[in-house]
Write a protein that holds these residues in place. Structure first.
Motif, PDB file in Angstrom:
ATOM      1  N   UNK A   7     -10.937  10.586  78.949  1.00  0.00           N
ATOM      2  CA  UNK A   7      -9.807  10.859  78.251  1.00  0.00           C
ATOM      3  C   UNK A   7      -9.253  12.126  77.760  1.00  0.00           C
ATOM      4  N   UNK A   8     -10.275  12.873  77.074  1.00  0.00           N
ATOM      5  CA  UNK A   8     -10.142  14.309  76.860  1.00  0.00           C
ATOM      6  C   UNK A   8      -9.549  15.077  77.941  1.00  0.00           C
ATOM      7  N   UNK A   9     -10.254  15.193  78.799  1.00  0.00           N
ATOM      8  CA  UNK A   9     -10.125  15.948  80.031  1.00  0.00           C
ATOM      9  C   UNK A   9      -8.382  15.514  80.611  1.00  0.00           C
ATOM     10  N   UNK A  10      -8.152  14.142  80.670  1.00  0.00           N
ATOM     11  CA  UNK A  10      -6.756  13.926  81.059  1.00  0.00           C
ATOM     12  C   UNK A  10      -5.746  14.549  80.114  1.00  0.00           C
ATOM     13  N   UNK A  11      -6.113  14.595  78.802  1.00  0.00           N
ATOM     14  CA  UNK A  11      -5.158  15.378  77.847  1.00  0.00           C
ATOM     15  C   UNK A  11      -4.886  16.724  78.177  1.00  0.00           C
ATOM     16  N   UNK A  12      -6.055  17.437  78.417  1.00  0.00           N
ATOM     17  CA  UNK A  12      -5.963  18.665  78.880  1.00  0.00           C
ATOM     18  C   UNK A  12      -5.125  19.133  80.144  1.00  0.00           C
ATOM     19  N   UNK A  13      -5.393  18.039  81.152  1.00  0.00           N
ATOM     20  CA  UNK A  13      -4.412  18.270  82.455  1.00  0.00           C
ATOM     21  C   UNK A  13      -2.964  17.905  82.031  1.00  0.00           C
ATOM     22  N   UNK A  14      -2.874  16.973  81.076  1.00  0.00           N
ATOM     23  CA  UNK A  14      -1.466  16.780  81.027  1.00  0.00           C
ATOM     24  C   UNK A  14      -0.777  17.794  80.295  1.00  0.00           C
ATOM     25  N   UNK A  15      -1.563  18.456  79.382  1.00  0.00           N
ATOM     26  CA  UNK A  15      -0.718  19.617  78.679  1.00  0.00           C
ATOM     27  C   UNK A  15      -0.610  20.594  79.844  1.00  0.00           C
ATOM     28  N   UNK A  16      -1.475  20.990  80.755  1.00  0.00           N
ATOM     29  CA  UNK A  16      -1.270  21.828  81.559  1.00  0.00           C
ATOM     30  C   UNK A  16      -0.146  21.669  82.224  1.00  0.00           C
ATOM     31  N   UNK A  17       0.131  20.654  82.924  1.00  0.00           N
ATOM     32  CA  UNK A  17       1.279  20.261  83.667  1.00  0.00           C
ATOM     33  C   UNK A  17       2.592  20.099  82.993  1.00  0.00           C
ATOM     34  N   UNK A  18       2.576  19.873  81.463  1.00  0.00           N
ATOM     35  CA  UNK A  18       3.685  19.990  80.894  1.00  0.00           C
ATOM     36  C   UNK A  18       4.105  21.314  80.668  1.00  0.00           C
ATOM     37  N   UNK A  19       3.323  22.235  80.407  1.00  0.00           N
ATOM     38  CA  UNK A  19       3.539  23.803  80.420  1.00  0.00           C
ATOM     39  C   UNK A  19       4.040  24.251  81.762  1.00  0.00           C
ATOM     40  N   UNK A  20       3.303  23.968  82.847  1.00  0.00           N
ATOM     41  CA  UNK A  20       3.480  24.655  84.000  1.00  0.00           C
ATOM     42  C   UNK A  20       4.264  24.177  85.118  1.00  0.00           C
ATOM     43  N   UNK A  21       4.730  22.709  84.920  1.00  0.00           N
ATOM     44  CA  UNK A  21       5.064  21.795  85.974  1.00  0.00           C
ATOM     45  C   UNK A  21       4.129  21.486  87.097  1.00  0.00           C
ATOM     46  N   UNK A  22       4.704  21.239  88.325  1.00  0.00           N
ATOM     47  CA  UNK A  22       3.849  20.679  89.636  1.00  0.00           C
ATOM     48  C   UNK A  22       2.903  21.979  89.769  1.00  0.00           C
ATOM     49  N   UNK A  23       1.499  21.403  89.934  1.00  0.00           N
ATOM     50  CA  UNK A  23       0.533  22.391  90.372  1.00  0.00           C
ATOM     51  C   UNK A  23      -0.183  21.476  91.379  1.00  0.00           C
ATOM     52  N   UNK A  24      -0.780  22.387  92.325  1.00  0.00           N
ATOM     53  CA  UNK A  24      -1.704  21.783  93.207  1.00  0.00           C
ATOM     54  C   UNK A  24      -3.010  21.581  92.687  1.00  0.00           C
ATOM     55  N   UNK A  25      -3.704  20.646  93.288  1.00  0.00           N
ATOM     56  CA  UNK A  25      -5.390  20.484  92.658  1.00  0.00           C
ATOM     57  C   UNK A  25      -5.962  21.609  92.659  1.00  0.00           C
ATOM     58  N   UNK A  26      -5.851  22.669  93.657  1.00  0.00           N
ATOM     59  CA  UNK A  26      -6.609  23.811  93.249  1.00  0.00           C
ATOM     60  C   UNK A  26      -6.026  24.848  92.274  1.00  0.00           C
ATOM     61  N   UNK A  27      -4.897  24.810  92.225  1.00  0.00           N
ATOM     62  CA  UNK A  27      -4.308  25.471  90.840  1.00  0.00           C
ATOM     63  C   UNK A  27      -4.829  24.775  89.443  1.00  0.00           C
TER      64      UNK A  27
END
Length: 74
Positions: A7-27
């Protein structure tokens, strides 16, 4: 215990996507330095909650948020 970490990692990823938009898994991996197991578990969590959608970006699997939060004024 592991659910809390996912859940914590999901929140971190959500925040990254919110700030950066669409990203590849590698990104996402490059930005966060998260190992692939934790990354896939967290993405599964977000997918199950219907928070992300998957698509192709330059031939790679990419992720983006489905609904961005909006400002609410009272």
């Amino acid at each position: 215990m592991i659910k809390n970490l996912i859940g914590k990692d999901a929140g971190i990823i959500w925040q990254l996507l919110f700030n950066k938009g669409m990203l590849s898994i590698k990104e996402i991996e490059k930005h966060l330095g998260m190992d692939s197991l934790n990354l896939t578990l967290a993405l599964g969590w977000l997918a199950r909650e219907n928070k992300v959608r998957f698509s192709k970006k330059n031939g790679m699997l990419a992720v983006e948020l489905i609904n961005l939060p909006t400002d609410i004024y009272y």
